[in-house]
Design a protein around this motif. Structure first.
Motif: not given
Length: 254
Positions: A61, A73, A77, A82-83, A85, A107-109, A123
């Motif tokens: 993460s 970011s 990725k 993984g995640r 943000v 896929d990025i928040q 988190q």
């Protein structure tokens, strides 16, 4: 129309609509800031220290604080994180970041947030990226304390503008109240306060010298693992200074 398959003319139009860009990124073969005053920024900087992070982040993460248009970011990725943000206080930059990620199919928040509100994410991340933000903050040590307390699980990639003497002095642990001379040393840890502007930017508040920057990182509970460039550090979370108070939660998380 699938945005990831947008023709060059449409991409160029969107890049212009979303300008000005601080990150010079290549989207669909088109540069977002080809005339950047720093050159191909931040790509040329990234090449100088990218080796301190694994080529394969193995699903770890990542939190990118002050993500701007999302350059780092996206790079995380692409390294199999993984995640991921990305947070920034400026909606203009976040719109750029979302567009860049969409075009890359990643896929990025992205979320509008101040560094002072990282506790609300709920988190701790394997890697926190905190690049080019510190000197823009009115409360820089608070930001480090909050990141240590609520966001950093393992490591942090950090960069801060530095000015003044670049030496790191060998200082005593304590000095008597009557000691004045040590503060006149050019290499003593110093944090320069900018009341108005530096480089035309009113958000440049505090600029440390090298000794001050490294001392603040250590005091905040970060061990310097790698120092690949003058202003860039890879940090490992460790114990904080015994006198550091617990970082408060923001009102939104209490």
């Amino acid at each position: 129309m699938d945005a990831r398959r947008a023709p060059s003319a449409e991409i160029r139009r969107r890049i212009e609509e979303l300008g000005p860009w601080f990150h010079n990124m290549e989207i669909g073969g088109i540069k977002t800031a080809p005339d950047h005053f720093l050159g191909d920024y931040p790509a040329f900087k990234w090449k100088g220290f990218s080796h301190v992070l694994p080529e394969d982040l193995e699903g770890r993460s990542v939190l990118d604080v002050g993500c701007n248009a999302g350059f780092y970011s996206l790079e995380m990725k692409r390294r199999n994180a993984g995640r991921v943000v990305g947070v920034d206080s400026d909606p203009h930059y976040l719109a750029q970041a979302r567009f860049a990620a969409e075009q890359a199919g990643l896929d990025i928040q992205f979320q509008q947030m101040s560094v002072y509100d990282v506790a609300s994410l709920g988190q701790r991340f394997d890697l926190v990226i905190f690049m080019g933000v510190f000197y823009h903050l009115r409360h820089p040590l608070l930001a480090l304390d909050l990141l240590w307390e609520h966001a950093v699980g393992d490591q942090m990639l950090f960069q801060c503008l530095q000015r003044g003497d670049e030496r790191v002095p060998d200082l005593a642990e304590n000095y008597d109240f009557g000691e004045w001379g040590v503060f006149d040393r050019p290499d003593f840890p110093k944090l320069f306060f900018v009341e108005e502007r530096y480089a035309g930017d009113p958000s440049n508040w505090f600029i440390p010298n090298t000794a001050a920057m490294e001392a603040m990182l250590r005091s905040s509970g970060f061990k310097i693992v790698e120092h690949p460039e003058r202003e860039v550090y890879l940090l490992q979370k460790c114990d904080r200074h015994y006198a550091v108070e617990p970082a408060p939660l923001s009102p939104s998380t209490q």
